[in-house]
Design an enzyme around this catalytic site. Structure first.
Site, PDB file in Angstrom:
ATOM      1  N   ALA A  53       1.338  -0.788   0.162  1.00  0.00           N
ATOM      2  CA  ALA A  53       0.180   0.110   0.507  1.00  0.00           C
ATOM      3  C   ALA A  53       1.208   1.409  -0.140  1.00  0.00           C
ATOM      4  CB  ALA A  53      -1.218   0.244   1.210  1.00  0.00           C
ATOM      5  N   ARG A  54       0.914   1.322   0.779  1.00  0.00           N
ATOM      6  CA  ARG A  54       1.943   2.898   1.176  1.00  0.00           C
ATOM      7  C   ARG A  54       3.668   2.895   2.552  1.00  0.00           C
ATOM      8  NH1 ARG A  54       1.040   3.701  -3.198  1.00  0.00           N
ATOM      9  NH2 ARG A  54       0.558   5.727  -3.872  1.00  0.00           N
ATOM     10  N   GLU A 112      10.722   6.848  -1.581  1.00  0.00           N
ATOM     11  CA  GLU A 112      10.693   6.221  -3.152  1.00  0.00           C
ATOM     12  C   GLU A 112      11.694   6.676  -3.423  1.00  0.00           C
ATOM     13  OE1 GLU A 112       6.813   4.414  -4.083  1.00  0.00           O
ATOM     14  OE2 GLU A 112       6.982   3.093  -2.330  1.00  0.00           O
ATOM     15  N   HIS A 144       8.423  -0.982  -5.452  1.00  0.00           N
ATOM     16  CA  HIS A 144       6.449  -0.711  -5.933  1.00  0.00           C
ATOM     17  C   HIS A 144       6.511  -1.455  -7.305  1.00  0.00           C
ATOM     18  CE1 HIS A 144       4.000   2.901  -5.014  1.00  0.00           C
ATOM     19  NE2 HIS A 144       3.016   1.859  -5.272  1.00  0.00           N
TER      20      HIS A 144
HETATM   21  C1  MLT Z   1      -1.327   3.549  -7.082  1.00  0.00           C
HETATM   22  O1  MLT Z   1      -1.265   4.612  -5.645  1.00  0.00           O
HETATM   23  O2  MLT Z   1      -1.659   3.719  -8.564  1.00  0.00           O
HETATM   24  C2  MLT Z   1      -0.218   2.798  -7.220  1.00  0.00           C
HETATM   25  O3  MLT Z   1       0.500   2.113  -5.879  1.00  0.00           O
HETATM   26  C3  MLT Z   1       0.931   2.568  -7.955  1.00  0.00           C
HETATM   27  C4  MLT Z   1       1.157   4.321  -8.562  1.00  0.00           C
HETATM   28  O4  MLT Z   1       1.717   4.513  -7.840  1.00  0.00           O
HETATM   29  O5  MLT Z   1       1.916   4.331  -9.325  1.00  0.00           O
END
Ligand code: MLT
Length: 325
Positions: A232-233, A262, A281
């Site tokens: 998730a995060r 990141e 990610h």
């Molecule tokens: C999102 O929030 O859509 C996903 O974590 C993937 C991304 O960051 O591109």
């Protein structure tokens, strides 16, 4: 004519859709530096971003004609929504596009963690044949605790059921019926979930209530040897506290796809631990998700600028501001 600025890498299907719209002039040179983005912003009527571009006050002040910003993806933590509202900029995302890919990645991490697949692979690549070192754990009959029960949490729950996992979820914003419909129960307090779960999977957004939710205090409520999956995060975790728990064995292992910064800082204490598996990610990194993300983001921009139609708005209060201007 509307100028559409795309400062992050958007997939070709989305760019092709934008290119077909005669009212649009597209500037999408690939991933742009902050400086180049600021330099291009003054002409932009719309921006499509992924996670690499931060839309903050500075960028908004460089973009006097900006009407919409679309996050191609789910998380809007790289958009200052309050600043967008003040500037009369509608912020939207594409919440459905990468649900399945992210859920599948979480399940893949769970299985890889339970059976130490990356470690076993590395061991064989190093010429070893070490069957004893990689004793795994069956998912069958274990309890999976889902923190956050939105789109991705629910998609994980549906998929995890085929492994015979028992499931519980914590999400104060989701009504009980939603969970009951999927055959699981919501617990009212996160501690209840932490005390029961053999595997934890995080699917919450980051806000003041969830930032560093995984910390020394909450870890103390967890079962010894619990496995933690985070697709998730990164900001849901206190890095130092989780690293200490992984080193002591209180937490048996973790699978991390996301990091507070990141790419992660070199001194992130979660890096390099033998009982952690890492991916950079990759939750939404499938062809299918990126096609959907790109085309849905392109649709959102054309609906907004040409049809005055706004879906998946993340700062609805902007319409009060726009109504006043
Ligand atoms: C999102 O929030 O859509 C996903 O974590 C993937 C991304 O960051 O591109």
């Amino acid at each position: 004519m509307f100028n559409i600025l795309v400062p992050d890498n958007l997939n070709q299907a989305g760019l092709d859709m934008l290119a077909k719209i005669k009212e649009f002039e597209i500037y999408a040179p690939g991933k742009m530096s902050r400086e180049d983005t600021l330099a291009a912003a003054p002409k932009a009527h719309a921006m499509i971003i992924r996670s690499d571009t931060t839309v903050d006050r500075e960028l908004l002040e460089h973009a006097p004609h900006l009407k919409v910003v679309v996050r191609a993806g789910v998380g809007v933590d790289n958009i200052d929504l309050a600043a967008c509202t003040e500037h009369g900029v509608v912020a939207m995302n594409t919440p459905d596009a990468n649900t399945i890919s992210t859920a599948e990645h979480a399940i893949a991490l769970m299985l890889a963690l339970a059976r130490q697949i990356p470690q076993a692979d590395a061991s064989m690549r190093a010429g070893r044949w070490d069957r004893k070192q990689f004793m795994g754990m069956e998912l069958y009959g274990k309890t999976l605790g889902l923190i956050g029960f939105g789109r991705v949490g629910r998609a994980v729950a549906e998929r995890a059921q085929c492994f015979g996992l028992m499931e519980i979820a914590y999400d104060p914003f989701v009504p009980d019926e939603v969970a009951r419909h999927l055959g699981l129960s919501l617990v009212p307090r996160v501690e209840q979930l932490l005390e029961q779960a053999d595997i934890l999977s995080l699917h919450a957004v980051v806000n003041d209530a969830t930032r560093e939710l995984i910390n020394a205090e909450t870890i103390a409520h967890m079962k010894d040897g619990v496995l933690i999956v985070n697709a998730a995060r990164g900001k849901l975790i206190n890095n130092a506290d989780l690293a200490a728990a992984l080193k002591s064995g209180k937490v048996g292992g973790a699978a991390l796809d996301v990091y507070d910064v990141e790419p992660p800082d070199a001194d992130n204490p979660l890096l390099g631990l033998p009982n952690v598996i890492y991916t950079p990610h990759l939750g939404a990194s499938t062809q299918e998700a990126q096609d959907a993300v790109g085309t849905q983001a392109a649709d959102a921009v054309s609906n907004a600028l040409i049809k005055d139609r706004y879906d998946n708005v993340r700062n609805r209060d902007v319409f009060n501001v726009l109504g006043q201007s």
